[in-house]
Design an enzyme around this catalytic site. Structure first.
Site, PDB file in Angstrom:
ATOM      1  N   ASP A   8       2.866  -8.552  21.975  1.00 47.15           N
ATOM      2  CA  ASP A   8       2.840  -8.664  20.515  1.00 47.15           C
ATOM      3  C   ASP A   8       2.711 -10.140  20.164  1.00 47.15           C
ATOM      4  O   ASP A   8       3.472 -10.977  20.663  1.00 47.15           O
ATOM      5  CB  ASP A   8       4.133  -8.085  19.938  1.00 47.15           C
ATOM      6  N   HIS A  63       3.190  -4.102  19.403  1.00 43.72           N
ATOM      7  CA  HIS A  63       3.449  -4.113  17.970  1.00 43.72           C
ATOM      8  C   HIS A  63       3.273  -2.723  17.357  1.00 43.72           C
ATOM      9  O   HIS A  63       2.268  -2.056  17.601  1.00 43.72           O
ATOM     10  CB  HIS A  63       2.525  -5.105  17.256  1.00 43.72           C
ATOM     11  N   SER A  86       8.004  -5.625  11.174  1.00 46.28           N
ATOM     12  CA  SER A  86       6.815  -6.443  11.005  1.00 46.28           C
ATOM     13  C   SER A  86       6.912  -7.268   9.719  1.00 46.28           C
ATOM     14  O   SER A  86       7.842  -8.060   9.569  1.00 46.28           O
ATOM     15  CB  SER A  86       5.570  -5.557  11.028  1.00 46.28           C
TER      16      SER A  86
END
Length: 399
Positions: A343, A373, A189
């Site tokens: 995501d 995610h 991320s």
């Protein structure tokens, strides 16, 4: 209608809102995911409510909940865990205990959390680092970095880069018996953003003689110029990382000024004088057809140049690695990219895969059709272990 009936209806509505989220048919363990979603919704809404009342920043609430999941650097029968600093940046080190006849691999890991949350001591990150050290028989360096809203770009980038440069010194590698030709970097991320950015920066740094062999980017955030990608449209309200939260985290990386967040949400933050940068993030040419299906590319709506002058970070390649030109990308190491179908950041990763391949970089792209995610670090989910096995297998073969 009696008070009990009204109370029952209110509780029922709130329960349905927080506890039920319609999910695609191919999602594995949907009820488990709904529970996680309920916790994330509650945390986010409590944070916004506290902020509305003037109690504090919404991130403070999120950090409180995350701090409960912090674990100390505890060694076990397989791994020695210690904390130290690399160039004044706190890091956590994981050393396999079993004897090795050769120098070990080294992996530099960067946690996620939207540049404002998380740490190397977060339970899920600690768990992944331990498993990585054991499975790969590798020394894992899990770095921390300063966080927003107290610190903004480029503080996070600088911390990670300074720690990485320290790690890549020959005397440091000798201390931990690491093979200088088998060093990789990974991040998920926001950590994937930082991993991609510092890996690019290393290319032009004459002071760094030891280079990275691999980079692994796990559902990375790689640009904030265009926040109207197909993945943002399709997953705007999906689970924990909604578009509104994603935009807030992006803008919060650069400033507390909420006017940037508003402009970003409506894709009106890039000034016309920076229009040449859109060629690097034009999804109509960079996404495979299956990800463009049903979507039409909207030409950029340019914003006031005042925001870009006040907060130039969102136009900086160190914050948006997708803005690097092909000449820089050409020299990047062997790359592994994980993207998830559900995501908002999906298309960032896919566009980077396309650009790296066009620049001649060898890339392995692992797209998770039922992924979302955060899937890798959600402990107890079957999909998490599946992604982890694929990730470890690639590192085992390539690092």
């Amino acid at each position: 209608m009696g008070r009990k009936t009204i109370l029952f209806l209110i509780v029922g509505v709130l329960g349905a809102y927080y506890g039920y989220t319609p999910l695609p048919d191919n999602i594995e363990e949907p009820w488990k995911l709904m529970w996680v979603t309920t916790c994330l919704k509650t945390m986010t809404h409590l944070g916004h409510f506290a902020e509305l009342l003037g109690i504090g920043h919404f991130i403070d609430i999120a950090r409180f909940f995350m701090s409960i999941q912090e674990v100390p650097p505890t060694s076990d029968e397989n791994v020695t865990v210690m904390e130290t600093t690399f160039n004044n940046v706190p890091v956590r080190i994981y050393l396999p205990k079993r004897k090795s006849e050769t120098l070990r691999r080294g992996l530099f890991y960067i946690h996620g959390g939207g540049w404002c949350m998380g740490s190397a001591g977060f339970f899920d990150i600690d768990f992944l680092s331990r498993r990585t050290a054991v499975i790969l028989d590798a020394v894992v360096i899990s770095t921390n970095y300063r966080l927003a809203p107290e610190y903004h770009f480029p503080s996070q980038f600088e911390d990670v880069y300074n720690a990485l440069k320290w790690f890549l010194r020959q005397d440091v590698l000798d201390k931990y018996s690491i093979d200088p030709e088998r060093i990789g970097i990974s991040g998920e991320s926001a950590g994937g953003n930082l991993a991609a950015a510092v890996t690019q920066q290393l290319i032009d740094d004459p002071d760094v003689k030891i280079k990275l062999k691999t980079q692994s980017l796990i559902y990375p955030a790689l640009q904030s110029l265009d926040l109207d990608l197909p993945s943002y449209r399709e997953n705007a309200n999906f689970l924990g990382l909604t578009k509104s939260l994603g935009v807030r985290l992006w803008s919060g990386y650069f400033t507390k000024d909420r006017s940037l967040e508003k402009a970003m949400f409506f894709n009106q933050h890039v000034p016309v004088e920076s229009s040449h940068l859109f060629k690097f993030v034009n999804w109509s040419s960079l996404l495979p057809e299956k990800f463009k299906k049903g979507h039409f590319y909207n030409s950029p709506t340019y914003g006031n140049s005042k925001l870009a002058k006040m907060y130039p970070g969102f136009l900086d390649v160190r914050a948006a690695p997708l803005l690097a030109d092909d000449n820089r990308l050409h020299n990047l190491p062997l790359t592994y990219v994980i993207t998830c179908q559900y995501d908002i950041l999906r298309d960032d990763g896919i566009m980077y895969v396309t650009r790296l391949q066009n620049a001649g970089v060898k890339v392995t792209h692992n797209h998770i059709e039922d992924g979302f995610h955060g899937a890798l670090v959600y402990r107890g989910f079957k999909i998490g272990y599946r992604i982890e096995n694929q990730y470890m297998s690639w590192l085992s073969e390539n690092l």
